[in-house]
Design a protein around this motif. Structure first.
Motif, mmCIF file in Angstrom:
data_model
loop_
_atom_site.group_PDB
_atom_site.id
_atom_site.type_symbol
_atom_site.label_atom_id
_atom_site.label_comp_id
_atom_site.label_asym_id
_atom_site.label_seq_id
_atom_site.Cartn_x
_atom_site.Cartn_y
_atom_site.Cartn_z
ATOM 1 N N ALA A 160 0.749 -1.199 -0.016
ATOM 2 C CA ALA A 160 0.142 0.009 0.002
ATOM 3 C C ALA A 160 0.982 1.383 -0.090
ATOM 4 N N GLU A 161 2.095 1.234 0.226
ATOM 5 C CA GLU A 161 2.847 2.184 -0.066
ATOM 6 C C GLU A 161 2.875 3.043 -1.319
ATOM 7 N N PHE A 162 2.665 4.281 -1.309
ATOM 8 C CA PHE A 162 2.612 5.157 -2.459
ATOM 9 C C PHE A 162 1.221 5.020 -3.263
ATOM 10 N N SER A 163 0.025 4.143 -2.466
ATOM 11 C CA SER A 163 -0.921 3.955 -3.360
ATOM 12 C C SER A 163 -2.305 4.677 -3.447
ATOM 13 N N TRP A 164 -1.880 5.877 -2.873
ATOM 14 C CA TRP A 164 -3.312 7.030 -2.635
ATOM 15 C C TRP A 164 -3.717 6.841 -3.999
ATOM 16 N N SER A 165 -3.405 7.290 -5.190
ATOM 17 C CA SER A 165 -4.289 7.336 -6.242
ATOM 18 C C SER A 165 -5.126 6.099 -6.631
ATOM 19 N N ARG A 166 -4.625 4.906 -6.054
ATOM 20 C CA ARG A 166 -5.424 3.769 -6.226
ATOM 21 C C ARG A 166 -6.437 3.581 -5.328
ATOM 22 N N ILE A 167 -6.275 4.177 -4.097
ATOM 23 C CA ILE A 167 -7.045 3.838 -2.936
ATOM 24 C C ILE A 167 -8.253 5.024 -3.113
ATOM 25 N N GLU A 168 -7.981 6.342 -3.651
ATOM 26 C CA GLU A 168 -8.997 7.353 -3.847
ATOM 27 C C GLU A 168 -8.475 7.790 -5.097
ATOM 28 N N PRO A 169 -9.035 7.246 -6.200
ATOM 29 C CA PRO A 169 -8.632 7.900 -7.523
ATOM 30 C C PRO A 169 -9.549 9.141 -7.708
ATOM 31 N N GLU A 170 -10.363 9.351 -7.346
ATOM 32 C CA GLU A 170 -10.950 10.919 -7.283
ATOM 33 C C GLU A 170 -11.404 11.171 -5.699
ATOM 34 N N SER A 171 -11.230 12.518 -5.528
ATOM 35 C CA SER A 171 -11.230 12.976 -4.390
ATOM 36 C C SER A 171 -12.567 12.440 -3.641
ATOM 37 N N GLY A 172 -12.337 11.773 -2.339
ATOM 38 C CA GLY A 172 -13.490 11.278 -1.633
ATOM 39 C C GLY A 172 -14.050 9.908 -2.054
ATOM 40 N N GLU A 173 -13.588 9.436 -3.064
ATOM 41 C CA GLU A 173 -14.253 8.137 -3.608
ATOM 42 C C GLU A 173 -12.942 7.086 -3.339
ATOM 43 N N ILE A 174 -13.396 6.366 -1.978
ATOM 44 C CA ILE A 174 -12.437 5.484 -1.517
ATOM 45 C C ILE A 174 -12.724 4.042 -2.108
ATOM 46 N N ASP A 175 -11.470 3.249 -2.301
ATOM 47 C CA ASP A 175 -11.651 1.982 -2.746
ATOM 48 C C ASP A 175 -10.528 1.044 -2.135
ATOM 49 N N LEU A 176 -10.902 0.393 -1.042
ATOM 50 C CA LEU A 176 -10.084 -0.433 -0.427
ATOM 51 C C LEU A 176 -10.160 -1.996 -0.539
ATOM 52 N N SER A 177 -11.113 -2.216 -1.644
ATOM 53 C CA SER A 177 -11.343 -3.550 -1.739
ATOM 54 C C SER A 177 -10.334 -4.407 -2.355
ATOM 55 N N TRP A 178 -9.596 -3.653 -3.063
ATOM 56 C CA TRP A 178 -8.382 -4.451 -3.815
ATOM 57 C C TRP A 178 -7.284 -4.662 -2.670
ATOM 58 N N LEU A 179 -7.359 -3.746 -1.603
ATOM 59 C CA LEU A 179 -6.189 -4.100 -0.565
ATOM 60 C C LEU A 179 -6.624 -5.201 0.273
ATOM 61 N N ASP A 180 -8.089 -5.354 0.510
ATOM 62 C CA ASP A 180 -8.595 -6.250 1.505
ATOM 63 C C ASP A 180 -8.423 -7.713 0.804
ATOM 64 N N GLU A 181 -8.483 -7.623 -0.625
ATOM 65 C CA GLU A 181 -8.503 -9.034 -1.300
ATOM 66 C C GLU A 181 -6.712 -9.531 -1.060
ATOM 67 N N ALA A 182 -6.066 -8.297 -1.051
ATOM 68 C CA ALA A 182 -4.618 -8.888 -1.132
ATOM 69 C C ALA A 182 -4.430 -9.424 0.077
ATOM 70 N N VAL A 183 -4.744 -8.789 1.206
ATOM 71 C CA VAL A 183 -4.531 -8.918 2.684
ATOM 72 C C VAL A 183 -5.134 -10.372 2.862
ATOM 73 N N SER A 184 -6.063 -10.572 2.351
ATOM 74 C CA SER A 184 -6.843 -11.954 2.492
ATOM 75 C C SER A 184 -6.091 -12.943 1.880
ATOM 76 N N LEU A 185 -5.700 -12.917 0.592
ATOM 77 C CA LEU A 185 -4.680 -13.756 0.023
ATOM 78 C C LEU A 185 -3.653 -14.028 0.672
ATOM 79 N N ILE A 186 -2.752 -13.131 1.455
ATOM 80 C CA ILE A 186 -1.627 -13.311 2.178
ATOM 81 C C ILE A 186 -1.826 -14.117 3.261
ATOM 82 N N SER A 187 -3.001 -13.745 3.985
ATOM 83 C CA SER A 187 -3.402 -14.478 5.079
ATOM 84 C C SER A 187 -3.596 -15.976 4.859
ATOM 85 N N ASP A 188 -4.210 -16.222 3.559
ATOM 86 C CA ASP A 188 -4.513 -17.675 3.036
ATOM 87 C C ASP A 188 -3.424 -18.336 2.969
ATOM 88 N N HIS A 189 -2.401 -17.831 2.720
ATOM 89 C CA HIS A 189 -1.059 -18.253 2.539
ATOM 90 C C HIS A 189 0.043 -18.231 3.761
#
Ligand SMILES: [Mg+2]
Ligand SMILES: [Mg+2]
Ligand SMILES: [Mg+2]
Ligand SMILES: [Zn+2]
Ligand SMILES: [Zn+2]
Ligand SMILES: [Zn+2]
Lengths: 666, 666, 666
Positions: free
Chosen positions: C35-64
């Motif tokens: 998630a380092e440097f990922s602000w424009s991925r997390i909030e591509p437009e002012s106020g539009e937050i998208d953390l689903s991709w990171l949830d998924e990555a965390v979940s995959l990591i935990s799965d392994h």
């Protein structure tokens, strides 16, 4: 001759002042310089003037038999003043302001600052008028230090246009003088001229030269505000300014009318490191280069052809050069003798005591920060004692070294070689004279030259008919002249004349320059002169002789066999032209031939770092090296200080001629 | 072949013109270039056009049997024009304007300046339309000189956004192409893209590469304004521009459609000093590096695969390099022969006469400032006589050296080593060919390559499938190909593809790059090739061979034993991949093996500074050194100029093959 | 001990994630930073937050079976955010903004950015609160990278005034503390203090030092925003930041209260080239300098006196140093062992896979851009296996190396020599300890020092009575102390006290500094110590002994015969003062004498590039050279990894004492 010191009472507790001043008197000090940089102490709030502290210091100094030299404090306007008039700040060529926070943060052409200057100077001048304990004044401090002669602000733009208008009258005269057809640089009015700000390529050399002249004149005009107000208040005061060494942008000569006394600030081990292209040798790191320091002595003596002062003398290790090695044992005494031998009447050490605050904490004083004696103190004390014995007339020089800042600027604007440097070129000839113990005045070409037996004119670049006529007159009357590379190349506007170099000097030289070239070290750099082979450097001209005789020729290179050095009989004198920048051996050969023709006596060639100087019948032998040297004194010499072994970093003084001595390095 | 000269009548008294022009004709000159930089002479006040002086000069030239080449004067807009539209000035990355006062003080993307350009160009074009004495035009002067191709002003910001919009259509295509997920560089609209102004760290390499492309295109678009108006006025005129040597930011190839004639400005002793990392040798200081100059000749010849001109030929010593040594005796003639041998149809010396004013006073001309002949004059005269005898077809080259500025930009943006320099890398291969007397065209990869027997592609960094297919086709048909380090590493957007280098070239090479490294001098830099040991420098790749054969391997270092150079049979041809930057001996070995495979004839390896070139059945042997060399001519050679001893800085011409000669250095 | 990796799922196709993460787990990786440097991925437009991709990555990591370490993405605000608040950008001393387009384009003191930071950090913190798969957080990234700790914008001006007001209370206290009488620098209110923008000459050293402190504190305050919000959300998380090596402007120690875990980013072959004055040797180009890397390990371990992490470990060749040679075979494994031996509990390689876009394409990963294993992958895999066996307590050091950034800043502000460099001076002593296999903590002087047998304090420049008393107490109680040049010279405000150096340390040292000097290489730089002759460099002090004994003296130079090194018995301990910057042999002599007095065991002096380190009963012998070395293990040693021949770039681990080993270079 006299020793003095620079003192900042405002940096020390009031209760300490009397003891400091008492100790100065004990050391034989006669002058105490004060008030430099003290504006915010004198006027802590706009309009609230407090000079009582300075009154008290002057009074204490007088109580101990000394005299005060005061300074106008304008080198450091307080923050409140800058905030009142932010336009006072200078600007870089790219428009960046030079902010408050160090010193010299004002523009010479700021109307607001000129007004503030008038106010503070007249306040101080009126206050101290008729005070018998104030001997004179230093205006401001080191004009141009930290590259502040030149500024690119809007006030400078306005002032430059006005300066041009006065110089050229109408814009077409300027177009004609500069030559503005080139690259569509034609101007329709003075309003179209800007300061030479950041451009993609190089500036017009004539525009740049005039900007350099204008900038130098701006400092002169600014200084005149101080001088006039001080003179008006008390015309018994001397007015002085403390100039700097090997300094480029400030034309000291232009201040001659406004100043009674030239002074300069001498830091031998710093200058050897930071303003010469050559690396400093171990001896120079310990005591400086006597020819670098000496040429500055002779320049500031030559500026009015009268004795000068060293207003700041290095007292020990200092903060601003790259390295700060401890000076050699005795060097601080040696420097005082060296200055006096070259014509100084007073040498003021900077500063009394190491400062505990601000930018110069790593700058030694005669006393440490705890008040105890530092290394320089004993040297200063000894110098004061030895010099007090001597009461000397000014130096009498047989040789003039002609120098005009315009030539420095013009050749440095178009150096034509990475290692062209005007002072270094000039010093090659100066050092040749000094290695032969010959005194030289560094003087402007418009001075009366009739008293000199020989004249050396390094890189006399910008020449008009009047100057050519002056030199012709001198040589016709028997003066021996030596001209060097790049002479007579340009007119006063920094434009090529319609004839080859040396232009108006051609009759005098009896030869012309067919080609010039600049040559890096890896190309051939040899000439023969008088049957011997010699090295040269950096710059070479191929000469076509007319009436002149070829006395030196190129060996190797594309110019192989071409004339490099010529001599020409002209009236009762001769003109030698040296078309290469000589290395030291060639400079010695050319210069001693000149001295022979001029019948000027000279000594054996002294070793590097050992120099002799003569003043008013006395000769100093000065050793800027870490090994003692033996001197064979003239038979009739009467020793005054020291003996015929000159210690490492020591000096011997005798009554007698410098030309008659010889030195044994062993 | 023809000699010409650049002349500025406006710098000289009217009464002098006729004599100047007469003397040009006497020297055999056929073309006279004029009007460059003359805007303020043509239009001294806004709207007041005066072309009568230029009419008269053209007429005098025609009277003396010569033709005029005119220049649009746009490289130096007058001060009044800048004051009318200050936005015309370019800006640095930190926002500092590039002010009026030198030259090239305008932005290619300024709408105001484009309008002014249309006005002045159409005025001149209409005025001279159908004048039979005007042969053609040079547009502006040296686009990009003094680093002015790139600008960071607001007009450029607007134009860049428009350029991107046209290239990418929608912003997501740009995001995809550049890869903007990295460091949150995602953009929501083209309006969010700024010029790459000052930042704390490095810029995105894809954004930078597109800015470099955009900047190059801006100059092309600006030039098209000139070209279109001139063509419209008189389509008999040739349209040319004078490019520069070893120049980085301006993409000459992009001008090919708008220009009839490529020309460039050749200053051999300057270029050897100021645009090569290597220090200039004594011979190069006197005559330049024939491969540096030659590669530029072959680049501007290759730009349209037809003869070019040297629009400015160095006439003697010049003002702008670090040092200005005098060129070797005869060098100014040698350079003209060298240019013609490489495909020049005309060589115009710059300038007729040393200028008395402005920035270029230290730049020699064929004549001195007093009008007398300078060193270059006699050389030019001799060259004119010798070359007038020859009427030659263009150079026929067996080898193509592929070059695309995008690869220069991309590798210099991410050099990965302090001593990576694209031109120097490319010149290593070029020099190897030239030391074997092999002719090479420097051409863009999109040219028709079918006529070449061998192709060398240094650092073909940005590769797409179409280019790979082109090269595959050529090799399949029997062309011999040599690829070098960093090839096929990136896609066209300067982004890594999903596969290792050489990416789309992998099939062709039959190997992939496992690792790359950059290596300073103090690390191991040795390979064996064909049983011999060789040195390399700067950049190394460890190759994994697939179908290819390892022909060179590392010795020492971390990559010890890994493959460094491979060969691969592919259809009727072969592909060699050289995974190191070779020093000269290895470059010779690799290149002669390529020539052998391609059945291209070559000479013995000529000594440094001696080169042969062949054009239309004639061979030139040219000596850029200070010692004469003996040439063993082919048996059937017919001498045209000189003989079998080539003087220092001299040239011999014979009818016969270059490949058959040998040279004895002694 | 643990190996991890840095991963940017957002750079890769979604369908690839699972395979990447699976491969990490296979390699033994336990932590994945994201998630380092990922602000424009997390909030591509002012106020539009998208953390689903990171949830998924965390979940995959935990799965392994791994855990995630998340980063706040504030090092790279998106373009839309900058356009909303352009004042966020930092400014250079000349006023130039540091624009958007790279990274770290925000000012720590921008109120607008602090507000945006609160918003994005609390959004992420709240989102991941109580997620059991997130182990902890890294705040931002590398504070101060690309010289961004210091900024000169208006927000900083306001904040600096506030900081001063809090520190000094009233302006006269500031005037008194700084000493503003010098050069009229008296200030009437805090509003008169500006950031130290561009000035003609140097700034006031007290003002500069406070600006450096203020700037360091600004980063600390900014970081606290992150730390507080994260702690509030989930106090099971660790809070960490990734610092840099040999870093000047950011004071890591000041973050100790706000961070649970110190981490740093270790790039051995880059640091050897770009942040040491000395040129990198061939071995250092291949594996780095173990003492440079080791001192950073010990600094970040010392910051909290507990284990640290390497948050970024160099994985292969990298993009930013001058040269990018391939690391030695095995070096990536060696570095992990080296870090663990010095106290790291986890080593995270940067990055998983070479990035295909943006500024770091030339930065290797453990995997190539095509996903295949790169050189570092196998090293990382092996390291993970070997280190997983070890479960170690922290390092137990007998020696403290005192370090305070204020001393670094103060001495670098007034270096007094071109080659003064604080870290290099400190490393001379550190290297002497490490060559003898002695463990040292790099700690702030205010730490509890009672556990150390010996203390080395390089250049303890700014000293007050409290610190002097602390050191006196330690020595009285039997700790052995070694002080070095420039100690006790200034008070905390960077002002000279009224007494000579070492000021408040004088009683302890039993000697004072009569003179200091800086000395270039060409001056004498010799001392005798214990009858032997040794070299020193750069800085020298002439000591006047009071109670102390002279143990080293100058030979040659102006200070010939003066005391250079002294020893002083004080209570149950001794104080050695080394008044020169020692070359390596002298440093070894002085340090081993200290260790003898302190009864600290040490090994034979190990060869350059070979080092041993001990942790929790285990000793690592590490070979940073390209030749294998033989180790004579202690008799009771039990080999854990490797054997008694340590390969080139290899490491051996045994149970046993470091002090007992010896190494045979042959
Ligand atoms: Mg002063
Ligand atoms: Mg031109
Ligand atoms: Mg990072
Ligand atoms: Zn100004
Ligand atoms: Zn622009
Ligand atoms: Zn700021």
């Amino acid at each position: 001759m006299t020793v003095g010191v620079c003192y900042f009472p405002e940096h020390w507790p009031h209760e300490r002042w009397e003891r400091d001043i008492e100790q100065m008197a004990e050391a034989g000090i006669e002058y105490v310089r004060m008030a430099e940089f003290s504006w915010s102490r004198i006027e802590p709030e706009s309009g609230e003037i407090d000079l009582s502290w300075l009154d008290e210091a002057v009074s204490l100094i007088s109580d101990h038999g000394m005299e005060a030299v005061l300074c106008t404090p304008t080198a450091t306007p307080p923050k409140w003043l800058i905030d009142q008039h932010p336009s006072i700040l200078q600007e870089e060529p790219d428009g960046t302001p030079r902010h408050y926070g160090s010193r010299r943060h004002y523009c010479f052409n700021s109307p607001a600052y000129r007004e503030e200057t008038r106010r503070i100077v007249s306040t101080m001048a009126d206050h101290f008028a008729d005070n018998p304990h104030v001997a004179g004044w230093q205006t401001d401090n080191e004009y141009g230090c930290h590259e502040t002669i030149r500024c690119w602000c809007d006030d400078c733009a306005t002032a430059f246009r006005e300066w041009l208008r006065e110089r050229y009258g109408d814009i077409e005269s300027l177009n004609e003088a500069w030559g503005t057809t080139f690259w569509s640089q034609h101007l329709r009015s003075f309003d179209e001229v800007d300061p030479p700000r950041h451009t993609a390529a190089e500036h017009h050399p004539s525009r740049l030269l005039d900007y350099y002249r204008f900038s130098a004149d701006s400092a002169v005009d600014y200084n005149a505000i101080h001088a006039d107000l001080l003179r008006e208040a008390d015309d018994d005061w001397f007015i002085a300014h403390n100039f700097m060494g090997d300094f480029d942008s400030c034309d000291a000569f232009r201040f001659a009318d406004d100043l009674d006394l030239f002074t300069w600030d001498s830091y031998p081990t710093g200058f050897a490191q930071d303003r010469r292209p050559a690396a400093a040798s171990p001896n120079e790191l310990r005591a400086g280069d006597p020819d670098q320091v000496g040429m500055n002595h002779d320049l500031y003596r030559g500026a009015k052809q009268q004795p000068f002062w060293v207003m700041e003398q290095q007292p020990g290790d200092v903060n601003w050069p790259p390295y700060a090695p401890q000076p050699g044992e005795g060097a601080m005494r040696l420097w005082a003798h060296h200055a006096v031998a070259h014509g100084a009447d007073a040498v003021l050490y900077f500063r009394w005591r190491r400062c505990r605050e601000g930018q110069e904490q790593y700058h030694a004083g005669l006393r440490k920060q705890d008040g105890s004696p530092d290394r320089g103190y004993h040297d200063a004390d000894q110098a004061a004692t030895e010099l007090a014995e001597l009461d000397l007339d000014t130096v009498d020089a047989d040789v003039a070294l002609l120098h005009e800042y315009d030539n420095l600027w013009a050749t440095n604007i178009q150096p034509h070689a990475p290692d062209w440097e005007y002072w270094t070129h000039m010093r090659q000839y100066y050092a040749a004279l000094r290695a032969r113990s010959v005194q030289a005045d560094v003087v402007h070409p418009d001075r009366d030259l009739s008293g000199y037996d020989a004249i050396v004119t390094p890189a006399l670049h910008l020449v008009d008919d009047a100057l050519a006529a002056t030199l012709e007159g001198a040589v016709e009357d028997g003066t021996e002249l030596l001209l060097t590379v790049r002479s007579g190349t340009k007119d006063r506007a920094n434009k090529l004349p319609g004839v080859p170099a040396p232009g108006p000097l051609t009759d005098l030289v009896g030869a012309t320059v067919d080609q010039h070239e600049s040559v890096p070290e890896r190309l051939d750099r040899q000439v023969t002169y008088d049957g011997e082979s010699y090295e040269f450097r950096t710059f070479a001209e191929w000469l076509d002789t007319d009436d002149a005789t070829t006395v030196g020729s190129y060996v190797g290179g594309v110019g192989d066999g071409r004339a490099a050095i010529t001599e020409h009989e002209f009236g009762a004198g001769h003109v030698a032209y040296c078309g290469v920048w000589p290395e030291a051996d060639l400079a010695d050969a050319v210069v001693t031939d000149l001295l022979d023709r001029a019948d000027v006596g000279y000594s054996e060639r002294l070793p590097t770092g050992v120099r002799a100087a003569q003043r008013d019948g006395y000769t100093w032998v000065m050793n800027f090296t870490s090994d003692p040297v033996s001197v064979a004194l003239p038979e009739d010499a009467r020793l005054v200080v020291g003996d015929d072994t000159v210690d490492a970093f020591g000096a011997t003084v005798y009554e007698g001629e410098a030309a008659d001595l010889s030195v044994d390095e062993g």
